[in-house]
Design a protein around this motif. Structure first.
Motif, PDB file in Angstrom:
ATOM      1  N   UNK A  54       0.870  -1.168   0.000  1.00 20.54           N
ATOM      2  CA  UNK A  54       0.000   0.000   0.000  1.00 20.54           C
ATOM      3  C   UNK A  54       0.902   1.210   0.000  1.00 20.54           C
ATOM      4  N   UNK A  55       0.616   2.171  -0.848  1.00 18.01           N
ATOM      5  CA  UNK A  55       1.523   3.313  -0.958  1.00 18.01           C
ATOM      6  C   UNK A  55       0.840   4.638  -0.632  1.00 18.01           C
ATOM      7  N   UNK A  56      -0.415   4.535  -0.194  1.00 13.76           N
ATOM      8  CA  UNK A  56      -1.107   5.752   0.239  1.00 13.76           C
ATOM      9  C   UNK A  56      -2.223   5.351   1.193  1.00 13.76           C
ATOM     10  N   UNK A  57      -2.322   6.052   2.297  1.00 10.03           N
ATOM     11  CA  UNK A  57      -3.421   5.807   3.230  1.00 10.03           C
ATOM     12  C   UNK A  57      -4.723   6.226   2.552  1.00 10.03           C
ATOM     13  N   UNK A  59      -8.462   7.502   1.716  1.00  4.60           N
ATOM     14  CA  UNK A  59      -9.255   8.623   2.234  1.00  4.60           C
ATOM     15  C   UNK A  59     -10.706   8.459   1.800  1.00  4.60           C
ATOM     16  N   UNK A  64      -9.075  10.547   6.407  1.00  2.00           N
ATOM     17  CA  UNK A  64      -8.447   9.220   6.377  1.00  2.00           C
ATOM     18  C   UNK A  64      -9.495   8.172   6.731  1.00  2.00           C
ATOM     19  N   UNK A  71      -2.178   0.991   8.163  1.00  7.66           N
ATOM     20  CA  UNK A  71      -0.748   0.957   8.483  1.00  7.66           C
ATOM     21  C   UNK A  71      -0.154  -0.394   8.209  1.00  7.66           C
ATOM     22  N   UNK A  74       6.959  -1.678   4.961  1.00  6.58           N
ATOM     23  CA  UNK A  74       7.537  -1.896   3.643  1.00  6.58           C
ATOM     24  C   UNK A  74       7.724  -3.404   3.524  1.00  6.58           C
ATOM     25  N   UNK A  99       5.634   3.164  -9.525  1.00  2.89           N
ATOM     26  CA  UNK A  99       6.336   4.103  -8.654  1.00  2.89           C
ATOM     27  C   UNK A  99       7.713   3.591  -8.243  1.00  2.89           C
ATOM     28  N   UNK A 100       8.305   2.751  -9.095  1.00  3.49           N
ATOM     29  CA  UNK A 100       9.644   2.223  -8.842  1.00  3.49           C
ATOM     30  C   UNK A 100      10.410   2.163 -10.155  1.00  3.49           C
ATOM     31  N   UNK A 134       0.817  11.252  -5.649  1.00  7.11           N
ATOM     32  CA  UNK A 134       1.156  12.443  -4.860  1.00  7.11           C
ATOM     33  C   UNK A 134       2.204  12.160  -3.782  1.00  7.11           C
ATOM     34  N   UNK A 135       2.471  10.900  -3.509  1.00 10.05           N
ATOM     35  CA  UNK A 135       3.513  10.567  -2.534  1.00 10.05           C
ATOM     36  C   UNK A 135       4.893  10.421  -3.169  1.00 10.05           C
ATOM     37  N   UNK A 136       4.966  10.586  -4.492  1.00  9.34           N
ATOM     38  CA  UNK A 136       6.219  10.262  -5.172  1.00  9.34           C
ATOM     39  C   UNK A 136       6.766  11.426  -5.971  1.00  9.34           C
ATOM     40  N   UNK A 137       8.088  11.529  -5.978  1.00  9.74           N
ATOM     41  CA  UNK A 137       8.724  12.660  -6.643  1.00  9.74           C
ATOM     42  C   UNK A 137       8.422  12.632  -8.134  1.00  9.74           C
ATOM     43  N   UNK A 138       8.286  11.419  -8.705  1.00  2.93           N
ATOM     44  CA  UNK A 138       7.939  11.341 -10.123  1.00  2.93           C
ATOM     45  C   UNK A 138       6.499  11.796 -10.327  1.00  2.93           C
TER      46      UNK A 138
ATOM     47  N   UNK B 107      13.161   7.081  -4.241  1.00  2.00           N
ATOM     48  CA  UNK B 107      11.976   7.841  -3.851  1.00  2.00           C
ATOM     49  C   UNK B 107      12.014   8.090  -2.340  1.00  2.00           C
ATOM     50  N   UNK B 113       9.697   4.836   4.502  1.00  2.00           N
ATOM     51  CA  UNK B 113       8.905   3.669   4.907  1.00  2.00           C
ATOM     52  C   UNK B 113       9.831   2.465   5.164  1.00  2.00           C
ATOM     53  N   UNK B 117      10.206   0.708   8.751  1.00  2.00           N
ATOM     54  CA  UNK B 117       9.966  -0.732   8.881  1.00  2.00           C
ATOM     55  C   UNK B 117      11.152  -1.425   9.545  1.00  2.00           C
ATOM     56  N   UNK B 144      16.631   8.719 -15.651  1.00  2.00           N
ATOM     57  CA  UNK B 144      15.636   9.758 -15.364  1.00  2.00           C
ATOM     58  C   UNK B 144      16.249  11.153 -15.286  1.00  2.00           C
ATOM     59  N   UNK B 186       2.355   9.895  11.634  1.00  2.00           N
ATOM     60  CA  UNK B 186       1.442   9.165  12.518  1.00  2.00           C
ATOM     61  C   UNK B 186       1.827   9.567  13.943  1.00  2.00           C
ATOM     62  N   UNK B 216      11.170  18.335  -5.225  1.00  2.00           N
ATOM     63  CA  UNK B 216      10.035  17.410  -5.343  1.00  2.00           C
ATOM     64  C   UNK B 216       8.991  17.750  -4.284  1.00  2.00           C
ATOM     65  N   UNK B 218       5.863  15.806  -1.704  1.00  2.00           N
ATOM     66  CA  UNK B 218       5.324  14.558  -1.151  1.00  2.00           C
ATOM     67  C   UNK B 218       4.141  14.904  -0.254  1.00  2.00           C
ATOM     68  N   UNK B 223       2.718   5.314   5.121  1.00  2.00           N
ATOM     69  CA  UNK B 223       1.843   4.149   5.190  1.00  2.00           C
ATOM     70  C   UNK B 223       2.175   3.317   6.439  1.00  2.00           C
ATOM     71  N   UNK B 225       3.042   2.979  10.492  1.00  2.00           N
ATOM     72  CA  UNK B 225       2.899   3.675  11.770  1.00  2.00           C
ATOM     73  C   UNK B 225       4.254   4.152  12.310  1.00  2.00           C
TER      74      UNK B 225
END
Lengths: 454, 402
Positions: A54-57, A59, A64, A71, A74, A99-100, A134-138, B107, B113, B117, B144, B186, B216, B218, B223, B225
Motif C-alpha cells: 500500500x503506498x497511500x493511506x 481517504x 483518512x 498501516x 515496507x 512508482x519504482x 502524490x507521494x512520489x517525486x515522479x 523515492x 517507509x 519498517x 531519469x 502518525x 520534489x 510529497x 503508510x 505507523x
C-alpha cells in the motif's frame, strides 16, 4: 495421482478482512506478529508467505478512512526479517511497477533471493492512480492503457538485469586474484518506458530470477500471466467461476510455448474451522458480521454511490437516490473505482429481490467465508476444489492477526497430508522447488547486447 | 578526561576496507550470503558495540570515487543494505543497524517507509545513512536525470567535490526533511481501536505532510505507523563544509575524517560553525560526532603493518583512504582513540581493514583494552539506539496539546 495443493499465507493489513475488534487480533505492525504467522505457515508446509503493498493511506469523504486496519510495513524489508527466522518458507511481495525503477526493484528482489537462499517471489502490479502518485517525486500516474505495456517492459528489464551476471561470475579466486570478469553485470536496455544502461550490482541469485506472480483478471492481465508469470492470484474462490478462470488461463499457456504445469493458479480464500460444521457456520457468520460493521456497510455504499449517505439507516432499505458516478468518495481503494453505476444497479436489484437491508446487502455481496466447517469438512472441500480443477492451491487471508491460521495448520493440514495432497515435509530449499516449477536453465551472461523492447 | 564511555561503531563493507581483503578470507565470495552478514553483526554485538553501518551504492564498486572502472581483482557486486540490516535484525538484540541508502535516485517515500519498517523489525535499533550519488555513471542505471561528472582534478580536494555536488546535497536535505516528517505523520497514539464507533484510528492523528520543496513534493502521510524510536537515527559522512552543513541541518550523528588530533580539533570547529549557522539547539537536538579510522590490528607489534603491506602488494598499490589508516596493536589504538577524543569527539566509527580478523580484533582485543581503562561499557543497557547515543525522545512536530 493426487494433485499436490500449494498453500500461501497472507497478512491482510487492509480492507476489512482483519477483524481488529476481536481482542485476539493484535498489532498489524509488530514484527513478532509477522514472525508468528510466517512460522505457522512454515509449520503447515506452505509454499510461501505473502505481503501486499500500500503506498497511500486511503481517504473517504476527505478524511483518512478509519474503519479498517490502517498501516503496514515496507513489505520487502519485513520479508527479509521473516526470511531470517524461517528456513523453507517462500517470501513474496507485491511491488508496484509504476512508482519504482527496474534497477532498484531488481536489486532488492535479487538481494532477498540471496539472503533467503532462493525463496523470493514478486507480485508485479501497476498503478494508474494519481492519488497515490502524490507521494512520489515522479508524481503523476500512468495512462490506464499503458499499464500492461509498462508492467511487461518493467519485468523484461528486470529479467535482463538478473541475467546480466552469469551463474559463475563470482569467481573470487585468491590464487589468480580474479574476483569477477569485467563484463559481470553489464546491461543496456532501450525501450518505450525505460532507456537504461551500465552495470548491475547484484550477482545472480540462487533462483536466478525470483518467482513471478501476477494478479490481473482482464484479458490483457491473463495474457501477461500466461506469457510471463509462474503464479497467478485470483479472486475466484467459488468453484464454478474458479474453474472457468482456471481453464481460460491454463489454456492460454500453449500460445507462449508453455505447458499448463508451468503456472500455479491460487485464489485468495478464507477459512473457518471449528469442532463441528454447525459451530463453524455460526462462527463464520459472526466473523462476516464483524467484517461488515454498520459503519462499514454505509461506507461501502457511499463508495459505490459516490455521495454522503450517513443519514441512512444501515438496517434500513437502500437509498432511492441515484449514484453520482463521477465523484469518487473513497480514494486509494482498488475495489470501488470503476463500474459503479452498474454495481449500484446490481445491488439494488439484489436488495429488492431478497428484501435486504443495507448491511445485509453488503454482507451478501461481500461473499462471506470461503471454507467453513469441521477440520474434516474443510480438508475435503479444499482438496475437492483443487482436485476438480478449480485451483492449484490457495492464498489464505486470516481474519485474526497473528493467530488466524493456527487452527487450519494444526487441524486441517494433517488431514490434507493424510490424503496425500499436501507434502509432509519440504523436499527442497527454493520456492521454485516448492511450487514444482522447473529450475531456470543456467545462464550465460546477456551483457552488452542492447535489447529492443518489442 | 571525559568520563562518559566512548561510543564505538564498526563500518561493514564487503570483505573489509582494503581492496585486497577478500583474498585473505577463508571463503572468498561468501559475502553474498546471509550467514556472512549474520556472523559479522553477531560478532559486533558480542563486542557490545553501539552500532554497525552497512555501505551501499546504486552502482558497482570502483577504485575511483567518481567513475566506474573495469578492475576484476577487487570485490565487485553488492546486496541491498536495508535488506541485510532487516535480515540480521531478528538475529540480534541490542546492536544498532544503520544501512546506507542513496537519496539521489530513490523515492523519499520508499526510503522513509523502509527505514521505519527496519525500526519496527529491529524494535527501535534502526538508523539510516543518507548518501548522494557521487558518480555520474550511476544515473544511467535509472535514465531519469543526469548528475554532475566530477573530474580527476575535482576529486583531489574535498571542498571542490562538495562544491560541484552542492545541488545534490540541497536535494538530500529535502529528502531528510521529508523522511522526518513522514516518520512524524502518525502520532504515537493514532491507533485507538474504538469498537463503539468502529474506528481503528483517530483520523486526526494522521497527518498529510504536504512537503513542497525545490526538488520534489510529497503529500503523505506515511503508510507505516510511527517507528518505535519516533525518529530513527540519521548519520552522515562529511569531509567538507557543504556536508558539515548537511549534517548540522538534519542528522543525529556525523562521521568525520581527521588524520590526527589537531585535524580532529579543526574539523570539530568547522562542525560547530555549521551547527551555529543552522541555528540548531544542541540541547534539544544533540549532534554526536564520530571520527573514522581504518584499522589493521594485531597483537604482535609490527604484524598489522606487515599484513597491510602484503595486501598492498596483492592490490598492486599502497592502499590510501579518505580517512586515517591505523596499523598497530589494540593497546596503541586505544591510546590513539582516547587521545583524539579529548578534542570533543563522542566516539569512533572503525572501518576494519580486513574482515573478519580486524573485526574480531576490535571486539575481542580493543574492547577489553578500552574497558580496562574504564572507557567502554561492560554490558548493554536497556533502550533504543537513540537512548544509547544519548539522543532525547523526539517531539512529534504534528502532535497537539501535550
Amino acid at each position: 495421482m493426487t494433485k499436490q495443493i500449494h498453500l500461501a499465507a497472507q497478512l491482510p493489513a487492509i480492507h476489512n478482512v482483519t477483524v481488529w475488534s476481536d481482542p485476539r487480533s493484535t498489532s498489524q505492525i509488530a514484527v513478532d506478529n509477522f514472525v508468528h504467522l510466517a512460522r505457522t505457515a512454515e509449520r503447515g508446509k506452505f509454499d510461501f508467505f505473502f505481503l501486499a503493498e500500500g503506498l497511500r493511506v486511503r481517504e473517504h469523504k476527505g478524511h483518512f478512512y478509519d474503519l479498517d486496519v490502517v498501516g503496514r510495513p515496507d513489505n520487502l524489508t519485513m520479508l527479509s526479517t521473516v526470511a531470517a527466522v524461517t528456513r523453507h518458507l517462500g517470501v513474496a511481495a507485491t511491488v508496484n511497477a509504476t512508482f519504482n525503477e527496474p534497477y532498484e526493484v531488481a536489486r532488492r528482489l535479487a538481494t532477498l533471493d540471496h539472503l533467503s537462499g532462493g525463496r523470493a517471489a514478486w507480485n508485479v502490479v501497476t498503478s494508474f492512480d494519481a492519488f497515490t502518485g502524490e507521494n512520489f517525486r515522479r508524481g503523476g500516474f500512468l495512462a490506464e492503457a499503458d499499464r500492461y505495456t509498462r508492467a511487461a517492459e518493467f519485468l523484461a528489464t528486470a529479467r535482463e538485469l538478473w541475467d546480466s551476471w552469469a551463474d559463475d561470475d563470482v569467481q573470487a579466486d585468491p590464487a589468480s586474484g580474479r574476483f569477477v570478469p569485467s563484463e559481470a553485470g553489464r546491461f543496456a536496455h532501450r525501450g518505450e518506458h525505460f532507456d537504461i544502461s551500465g552495470r548491475f550490482t547484484t550477482p545472480r541469485s540462487p533462483q536466478g530470477h525470483p518467482v513471478i506472480i501476477q494478479a490481473g483478471e482482464s484479458p490483457a492481465g491473463r495474457d501477461f500471466a500466461a506469457s510471463d508469470a509462474e503464479v497467478v492470484f485470483s479472486k475466484y474462490n467459488r468453484l464454478d467461476e474458479a474453474r472457468a478462470f482456471y481453464q481460460d488461463v491454463k489454456g492460454r499457456l500453449a500460445r507462449y510455448g508453455r505447458s499448463p504445469d508451468d503456472l500455479r493458479i491460487m485464489p485468495t480464500a478464507t477459512v473457518v474451522v471449528a469442532d463441528t460444521d454447525a459451530e463453524a457456520a455460526a462462527y463464520a457468520d459472526e466473523i462476516t458480521r464483524a467484517q461488515v460493521s454498520p459503519q462499514t456497510a454505509i461506507a461501502h455504499l457511499e463508495a459505490v454511490w459516490g455521495r454522503d449517505l450517513s443519514a441512512y439507516d444501515p438496517d434500513g432499505p437502500l437509498p432511492d437516490i441515484d449514484p453520482e458516478s463521477e465523484s469518487l468518495v473513497l480514494k486509494g481503494h482498488s475495489v470501488f473505482r470503476t463500474g459503479r453505476a452498474e454495481t449500484a444497479r446490481r445491488w439494488r436489484a439484489l436488495a429488492e429481490e431478497r428484501g435486504l437491508s443495507i448491511r445485509e446487502l453488503v454482507i451478501e455481496v461481500h461473499g462471506g467465508q470461503t471454507f467453513v466447517g469441521s477440520p474434516r469438512t474443510v480438508a475435503d472441500a479444499v482438496d475437492h476444489f483443487v482436485q476438480s480443477g478449480g485451483a492449484d492451491g490457495f492464498v489464505f487471508a486470516a481474519h485474526l492477526t497473528p493467530g488466524g491460521l493456527d487452527d487450519f495448520v494444526d487441524r486441517v493440514v494433517p488431514l490434507l497430508q493424510e490424503k496425500g495432497a499436501l507434502r509432509r515435509d519440504y523436499t527442497g530449499t527454493t520456492l521454485r522447488h516448492h511450487l514444482g516449477l522447473p529450475p531456470l536453465p543456467r545462464t550465460q551472461r546477456t551483457s552488452g547486447n542492447t535489447k529492443e523492447a518489442s | 578526561m571525559n568520563d562518559t564511555p566512548l561510543h564505538l561503531a564498526v563500518a561493514l563493507d564487503g570483505a573489509g576496507w582494503h581492496p585486497a581483503a577478500w583474498r585473505s578470507q577463508e571463503t572468498p565470495g561468501a559475502l553474498f550470503t546471509a550467514a556472512y552478514w549474520a556472523d559479522l553483526v553477531t560478532e559486533a554485538e558480542r563486542g557490545l558495540l553501539d552500532f554497525v553501518t552497512f555501505e551501499d551504492s546504486l552502482g558497482v564498486q570502483s577504485a575511483a570515487p567518481h567513475r566506474p572502472d573495469d578492475r576484476t581483482d577487487q570485490v565487485r557486486g553488492s546486496l541491498d543494505a536495508v535488506l541485510i540490516a532487516a535480515f540480521v535484525a531478528p538475529l540480534t538484540t541490542h546492536i544498532g543497524l544503520i544501512p546506507t541508502v542513496n537519496v539521489t535516485h530513490t523515492e523519499p517515500f520508499h526510503v522513509a517507509v523502509g527505514i521505519a519498517t527496519l525500526d519496527h523489525a529491529a524494535k527501535g535499533r534502526a538508523g539510516w545513512r543518507p548518501q548522494i550519488a557521487p558518480r555520474a555513471a550511476d544515473a544511467t542505471h535509472f535514465g531519469r536525470r543526469s548528475t554532475p561528472q566530477l573530474t580527476d582534478d575535482d576529486i583531489r580536494d574535498s571542498e571542490l567535490i562538495a562544491k560541484r555536488l552542492r545541488p545534490l546535497f540541497a536535494e538530500a536535505t529535502e529528502v531528510v526533511e521529508v523522511t522526518r516528517r513522514l516518520w512524524d505523520s502518525w502520532e504515537d497514539d493514532a491507533e485507538i481501536r474504538d469498537t463503539a464507533t468502529g474506528r481503528f484510528i483517530d483520523r486526526d492523528k494522521l497527518h498529510h505532510i504536504d512537503f513542497a520543496g525545490e526538488y520534489f513534493s510529497v503529500r503523505g502521510p506515511s503508510i507505516t505507523p510511527r517507528p518505535p524510536q519516533g525518529q530513527p537515527v540519521i548519520a552522515s559522512v562529511a569531509h567538507a563544509s557543504t556536508p558539515y552543513e548537511f549534517a548540522a541541518r538534519g542528522c543525529d550523528v556525523v562521521f568525520v575524517t581527521p588524520f590526527d588530533r589537531a585535524g580532529a580539533k579543526a574539523i570539530l570547529a568547522q562542525v560547530d560553525e555549521a551547527v551555529e549557522g543552522a541555528g540548531r539547539d544542541l540541547v534539544e537536538r544533540p549532534l554526536r560526532r564520530f571520527a573514522e579510522v581504518v584499522v589493521f590490528l594485531d597483537d604482535e607489534p609490527g604484524a598489522a603493518a606487515r599484513r597491510k603491506e602484503r595486501l598492498d602488494t596483492l592490490n598492486g598499490a599502497e592502499y590510501t583512504s579518505d580517512a586515517a589508516i591505523f596499523t598497530g596493536t589494540p593497546g596503541e589504538l586505544a591510546d590513539l582513540l582516547l587521545d583524539w577524543r579529548t578534542t570533543g569527539l563522542d566516539g569512533f566509527r572503525l572501518r576494519p581493514g580486513a574482515v573478519p580478523q580486524d573485526l574480531t580484533a576490535i571486539t575481542r582485543r580493543l574492547v577489553p583494552e578500552l574497558r580496562q581503562r574504564g572507557a567502554f561499557r561492560t554490558e548493554y543497557g536497556p533502550g533504543t539506539l537513540r537512548d544509547r547515543l544519548g539522543l532525547p525522545a523526539p517531539r512529534n512536530r504534528y502532535a497537539r496539546g501535550d
